[in-house]
Design a protein around this motif. Structure first.
Motif, short mmCIF file in Angstrom:
data_model
loop_
_atom_site.label_atom_id
_atom_site.label_comp_id
_atom_site.label_asym_id
_atom_site.label_seq_id
_atom_site.Cartn_x
_atom_site.Cartn_y
_atom_site.Cartn_z
N MET A 1 0.86 -1.25 0.00
CA MET A 1 -0.04 -0.08 -0.04
C MET A 1 0.90 1.02 -0.12
N ARG A 2 0.50 2.20 -0.71
CA ARG A 2 1.24 3.35 -0.66
C ARG A 2 0.47 4.73 -0.43
N ILE A 3 0.99 5.50 0.45
CA ILE A 3 0.15 6.46 1.22
C ILE A 3 1.04 7.82 0.53
N THR A 4 0.18 8.66 0.15
CA THR A 4 0.71 9.96 -0.39
C THR A 4 0.68 11.17 0.63
N CYS A 5 1.89 11.38 1.23
CA CYS A 5 1.91 12.16 2.49
C CYS A 5 1.83 13.67 1.57
N GLU A 15 6.89 3.33 5.91
CA GLU A 15 7.20 4.52 6.66
C GLU A 15 6.36 5.00 7.72
N PHE A 16 5.19 4.56 7.86
CA PHE A 16 4.10 5.02 8.56
C PHE A 16 3.84 4.12 9.84
N TYR A 17 3.41 4.87 10.89
CA TYR A 17 2.94 4.20 12.03
C TYR A 17 1.50 4.28 12.23
N TYR A 18 0.51 3.24 12.25
CA TYR A 18 -0.70 3.04 12.07
C TYR A 18 -1.42 3.40 13.72
N TYR A 19 -1.97 4.24 13.87
CA TYR A 19 -2.47 4.67 15.36
C TYR A 19 -3.92 3.86 15.49
N GLY A 20 -4.87 4.20 14.66
CA GLY A 20 -6.15 3.72 14.78
C GLY A 20 -7.41 4.57 14.20
N ALA A 21 -8.53 4.57 14.54
CA ALA A 21 -9.59 5.11 13.89
C ALA A 21 -9.44 6.51 14.06
N GLU A 22 -9.81 7.43 13.13
CA GLU A 22 -9.87 8.73 13.23
C GLU A 22 -10.80 9.27 14.48
N ALA A 23 -11.50 8.50 14.90
CA ALA A 23 -12.31 8.79 16.12
C ALA A 23 -11.79 9.22 17.40
N SER A 72 -9.86 -3.17 -0.71
CA SER A 72 -9.05 -3.04 -1.66
C SER A 72 -7.88 -2.40 -1.31
N HIS A 73 -7.61 -1.79 -0.23
CA HIS A 73 -6.56 -1.27 0.19
C HIS A 73 -6.15 0.07 -0.65
N SER A 74 -7.08 0.49 -1.26
CA SER A 74 -6.92 1.78 -2.19
C SER A 74 -7.14 2.93 -1.06
N VAL A 75 -6.36 4.12 -1.27
CA VAL A 75 -6.19 5.44 -0.41
C VAL A 75 -6.89 6.42 -1.44
N SER A 76 -7.71 6.86 -0.74
CA SER A 76 -8.72 8.03 -1.39
C SER A 76 -8.04 9.40 -1.09
N THR A 77 -8.09 9.75 0.26
CA THR A 77 -7.44 11.05 0.43
C THR A 77 -6.30 10.89 1.76
N VAL A 78 -5.75 11.82 1.74
CA VAL A 78 -4.66 11.96 3.01
C VAL A 78 -4.56 13.25 3.34
N GLU A 79 -4.68 13.89 4.58
CA GLU A 79 -4.73 15.17 4.97
C GLU A 79 -4.09 15.13 6.30
N LEU A 80 -3.40 16.30 6.64
CA LEU A 80 -2.95 16.58 7.76
C LEU A 80 -3.56 16.84 9.11
N VAL A 81 -3.41 16.48 10.12
CA VAL A 81 -4.52 16.51 11.08
C VAL A 81 -4.05 17.91 11.68
N ALA A 82 -2.88 18.44 11.78
CA ALA A 82 -2.73 19.81 12.02
C ALA A 82 -3.38 21.14 11.04
#
Length: 87
Positions: A1-5, A15-23, A72-82
């Motif tokens: 899986m690729r994530i576009t930072c 390269e990333f650490y998974y933390y859990g749900a956005e909740a 499908s492991h597809s990534v649709s969006t990536v946004e900065l929490v900050a």
């Protein structure tokens, strides 16, 4: 899986650490024991689209909200929490 930072561009998920749900970003206010119990212990495990927290450990050291499909492991969006503002 690729994530576009948003800051570093496309990267491998290792390269990333998974933390859990956005909740996790929406902590309960006050001392409501029932709300805190649900926040800490109750988790959904949906098949399909999820919003998760990821930390870019090997890159820019930023927290990201990644919208992805667990089937499908597809990534649709990536946004900065900050950049999201207050919940």
């Amino acid at each position: 899986m690729r994530i576009t930072c948003p800051l570093c561009g496309p990267r491998d998920r290792r390269e990333f650490y998974y933390y859990g749900a956005e909740a996790y970003l929406h902590r309960p206010a006050g001392d409501d024991a029932v709300a805190w119990d649900a926040y800490l212990h109750l988790r959904n495990n949906p098949a399909g689209e999820t919003r998760d927290l990821w930390y870019h450990e090997a890159g820019c050291a930023q927290w990201l909200v990644v919208t992805r499909n667990t089937v499908s492991h597809s990534v649709s969006t990536v946004e900065l929490v900050a950049e999201r503002g207050a919940p």
